[in-house]
Write a protein that holds these residues in place. Structure first.
Motif, short mmCIF file in Angstrom:
data_model
loop_
_atom_site.label_atom_id
_atom_site.label_comp_id
_atom_site.label_asym_id
_atom_site.label_seq_id
_atom_site.Cartn_x
_atom_site.Cartn_y
_atom_site.Cartn_z
N ARG A 21 -17.91 35.07 -22.56
CA ARG A 21 -19.09 34.84 -23.12
C ARG A 21 -19.17 34.84 -24.79
NH1 ARG A 21 -20.47 34.65 -17.66
NH2 ARG A 21 -22.82 34.33 -17.37
N ASP A 22 -18.02 35.05 -25.24
CA ASP A 22 -17.79 34.45 -26.58
C ASP A 22 -17.87 33.15 -26.64
OD1 ASP A 22 -17.08 37.05 -27.19
OD2 ASP A 22 -14.90 37.01 -27.53
N GLY A 23 -18.12 32.57 -27.98
CA GLY A 23 -18.13 31.11 -28.39
C GLY A 23 -17.54 31.07 -29.71
N ALA A 24 -17.10 29.76 -29.91
CA ALA A 24 -16.48 29.41 -31.23
C ALA A 24 -16.85 27.77 -31.50
CB ALA A 24 -14.99 29.24 -31.00
N GLY A 25 -17.57 27.61 -32.91
CA GLY A 25 -17.64 26.12 -33.19
C GLY A 25 -16.21 25.78 -33.89
N ILE A 26 -15.97 24.65 -33.40
CA ILE A 26 -14.55 23.92 -34.28
C ILE A 26 -15.10 22.92 -34.86
CG2 ILE A 26 -12.25 23.46 -33.71
CD1 ILE A 26 -12.45 25.37 -31.43
N THR A 27 -14.67 22.56 -36.14
CA THR A 27 -14.67 21.08 -36.83
C THR A 27 -13.47 20.98 -37.51
OG1 THR A 27 -15.84 22.39 -38.71
CG2 THR A 27 -17.42 21.45 -36.96
N ASP A 28 -13.33 19.72 -38.20
CA ASP A 28 -12.19 19.50 -39.05
C ASP A 28 -11.05 19.42 -38.46
OD1 ASP A 28 -14.39 19.33 -41.27
OD2 ASP A 28 -13.89 21.33 -41.70
N THR A 29 -11.04 18.83 -37.23
CA THR A 29 -9.65 18.62 -36.61
C THR A 29 -9.95 17.20 -35.41
OG1 THR A 29 -8.01 19.75 -35.09
CG2 THR A 29 -10.31 20.07 -34.70
N GLU A 30 -8.90 17.05 -34.86
CA GLU A 30 -9.10 15.66 -34.17
C GLU A 30 -8.59 16.43 -32.59
OE1 GLU A 30 -6.67 12.58 -34.98
OE2 GLU A 30 -8.16 12.08 -36.83
N THR A 31 -7.88 17.43 -32.44
CA THR A 31 -7.54 18.36 -31.21
C THR A 31 -7.76 19.59 -31.29
OG1 THR A 31 -5.38 18.49 -31.79
CG2 THR A 31 -5.71 16.52 -30.78
N VAL A 32 -7.65 20.45 -30.20
CA VAL A 32 -7.81 21.70 -30.15
C VAL A 32 -7.06 22.02 -28.80
CG1 VAL A 32 -9.37 23.76 -29.53
CG2 VAL A 32 -10.15 21.85 -30.95
N SER A 33 -6.27 22.96 -28.88
CA SER A 33 -5.37 23.69 -27.77
C SER A 33 -6.00 24.72 -27.24
CB SER A 33 -3.99 23.81 -28.30
OG SER A 33 -3.12 24.16 -27.27
N ILE A 34 -6.10 24.81 -26.08
CA ILE A 34 -6.61 26.11 -25.55
C ILE A 34 -5.61 26.70 -24.31
CG2 ILE A 34 -8.74 27.03 -23.88
CD1 ILE A 34 -10.31 24.59 -24.81
N GLU A 35 -5.52 28.00 -24.63
CA GLU A 35 -4.33 28.83 -23.72
C GLU A 35 -5.08 29.70 -22.78
OE1 GLU A 35 -0.42 31.45 -23.82
OE2 GLU A 35 -1.17 30.62 -25.76
N ALA A 36 -4.94 29.55 -21.48
CA ALA A 36 -5.65 30.74 -20.80
C ALA A 36 -4.71 31.71 -20.79
CB ALA A 36 -5.94 29.85 -19.24
N LEU A 37 -5.22 32.97 -21.34
CA LEU A 37 -4.59 34.39 -21.10
C LEU A 37 -4.82 35.03 -19.94
CD1 LEU A 37 -5.09 35.61 -24.88
CD2 LEU A 37 -3.12 34.03 -23.76
N GLN A 38 -5.97 34.63 -19.32
CA GLN A 38 -6.17 35.14 -17.63
C GLN A 38 -6.66 33.90 -17.18
OE1 GLN A 38 -9.34 38.18 -18.11
NE2 GLN A 38 -8.17 39.57 -19.59
N ASN A 39 -7.08 33.89 -16.01
CA ASN A 39 -7.97 32.83 -15.14
C ASN A 39 -9.06 32.75 -15.75
OD1 ASN A 39 -5.64 32.74 -13.33
ND2 ASN A 39 -6.78 33.70 -11.68
N SER A 40 -9.47 31.38 -16.22
CA SER A 40 -10.53 31.39 -17.43
C SER A 40 -11.39 30.24 -16.90
CB SER A 40 -10.23 31.40 -18.78
OG SER A 40 -9.33 32.49 -19.10
N THR A 41 -12.88 30.18 -17.24
CA THR A 41 -13.67 29.07 -16.86
C THR A 41 -14.30 28.84 -18.21
OG1 THR A 41 -14.21 29.75 -14.78
CG2 THR A 41 -15.59 28.16 -15.86
N VAL A 42 -14.16 27.52 -18.89
CA VAL A 42 -14.80 27.29 -20.12
C VAL A 42 -15.52 26.15 -20.29
CG1 VAL A 42 -13.86 26.91 -22.45
CG2 VAL A 42 -12.55 28.23 -21.04
N LEU A 43 -16.90 26.07 -20.85
CA LEU A 43 -17.54 24.91 -21.22
C LEU A 43 -17.36 24.50 -22.56
CD1 LEU A 43 -19.97 23.05 -20.39
CD2 LEU A 43 -21.68 24.94 -21.21
#
Length: 232
Positions: free
Chosen positions: A204-226
Motif C-alpha cells: 500500500r505504499d505508492g511512489a510517483g516517478i518522473t524525469d526518466t524513461e525507464t524504471v526498474s522494479i525488483e520484487a523483494l517478496q512475492n508482490s502485486t503492483v499497479l
C-alpha cells in the motif's frame, strides 16, 4: 530520476462503519495541499466495503473513473441503464463526460469487498458519458509488467494514460519503459515489497516517478503492483 514516496501510513483515512477507506490524494474530508494529485491522476482510494453496503446513486461530471476489485464482488449501476458485477481480474471504466449518475455496491451477502477507486482528469471535457467493464486476465502475464489500458486500444480513457499490472515472484526484476511523452508513472504496491533504485516500498505504499524513461522494479517478496502512467 525523481521519485516521491507516499507511505501507506501517511494516507488520509476514514472509517464510516460500512466503508473503511484510505486516500492517497486529497479527497472528501482529507485535505493535504502537497497531496492534491500526481499529474492527471487525481484520486487513488483504497476502499473496503461491508457486505450489501456501498455508494448510493450520486453524480459525476468530466472525470475518468477506473475501478479495480481486489477481493469480492463489485456491483455497478448507472443512469445509462448499465448494471454489471465484476470481480478480481476485471475492471470497470467510466467516462463521466457531460454527466452520469452511478452507484457501486458490494454484491455479496457475506464477504467484504476491497477495490481501488481511481479518478483521472480527462484531456477533453463534455464528452458523452460511457461505461464499460473488461476481463483483463488474458492480458496479464506472470512475472511481467503487463499493460492493460492504453490510448487508442479497446481499453482506454479520455487521457494519455497507460495502466499496467505486475505479479512478480520474489527475486524477479523487471524494467518498465515509459510509453508517453511528458508523463510520469505512479506505482502502487498492492501486496508484497519491491525495490526501486534505493527505495523500498511495502504493501500500500505508492511512489510517483518522473524525469526518466525507464524504471526498474525488483520484487523483494512475492508482490502485486499497479503502475499508472499519466500526463504530468
Amino acid at each position: 530520476m525523481n521519485i516521491t514516496i507516499h507511505r501507506a501510513s501517511s494516507r488520509g483515512h476514514a472509517n464510516h462503519g460500512w466503508l473503511d477507506t484510505h486516500h492517497t490524494f486529497s479527497f472528501a474530508n482529507y485535505f493535504n495541499p502537497e497531496r492534491m494529485q500526481f499529474g492527471a491522476l487525481r484520486v487513488l482510494n483504497d476502499d473496503k466495503v461491508l457486505p450489501e453496503e456501498g455508494f448510493g446513486t450520486h453524480p459525476h461530471k468530466n472525470m475518468e473513473v477506473v475501478s479495480i476489485p481486489l477481493k469480492g464482488r463489485l456491483r455497478h449501476g448507472d443512469s445509462l441503464n448499465n448494471s454489471h458485477t465484476i470481480t478480481r481480474g476485471e475492471i470497470q471504466v467510466m467516462s463521466a463526460g457531460t454527466g452520469i449518475q452511478h452507484s457501486e455496491f458490494n454484491d455479496s451477502l457475506t464477504e467484504p469487498l476491497e477495490f481501488l477507486q481511481i479518478w483521472i482528469i480527462p484531456d477533453r471535457i463534455n464528452t458523452p458519458p460511457r461505461y464499460r467493464d473488461y476481463d483483463i486476465t488474458p492480458l496479464l502475464k506472470h512475472n511481467e509488467i503487463s499493460t492493460f489500458l492504453a490510448p487508442e486500444t479497446d481499453i482506454s480513457i479520455m487521457q494519455q494514460a497507460w495502466f499496467s499490472w505486475a505479479e512478480l515472484d520474489r527475486g524477479i526484476e523487471r524494467e518498465y519503459q515509459f510509453k508517453g511523452r511528458n508523463t510520469g508513472v505512479y506505482i502502487f504496491v498492492i501486496d508484497g515489497e519491491i525495490k526501486i533504485g534505493d527505495a523500498i516500498l511495502h504493501s500500500r505504499d505508492g511512489a510517483g516517478i518522473t524525469d526518466t524513461e525507464t524504471v526498474s522494479i525488483e520484487a523483494l517478496q512475492n508482490s502485486t503492483v499497479l503502475l499508472m502512467e499519466v500526463a504530468v
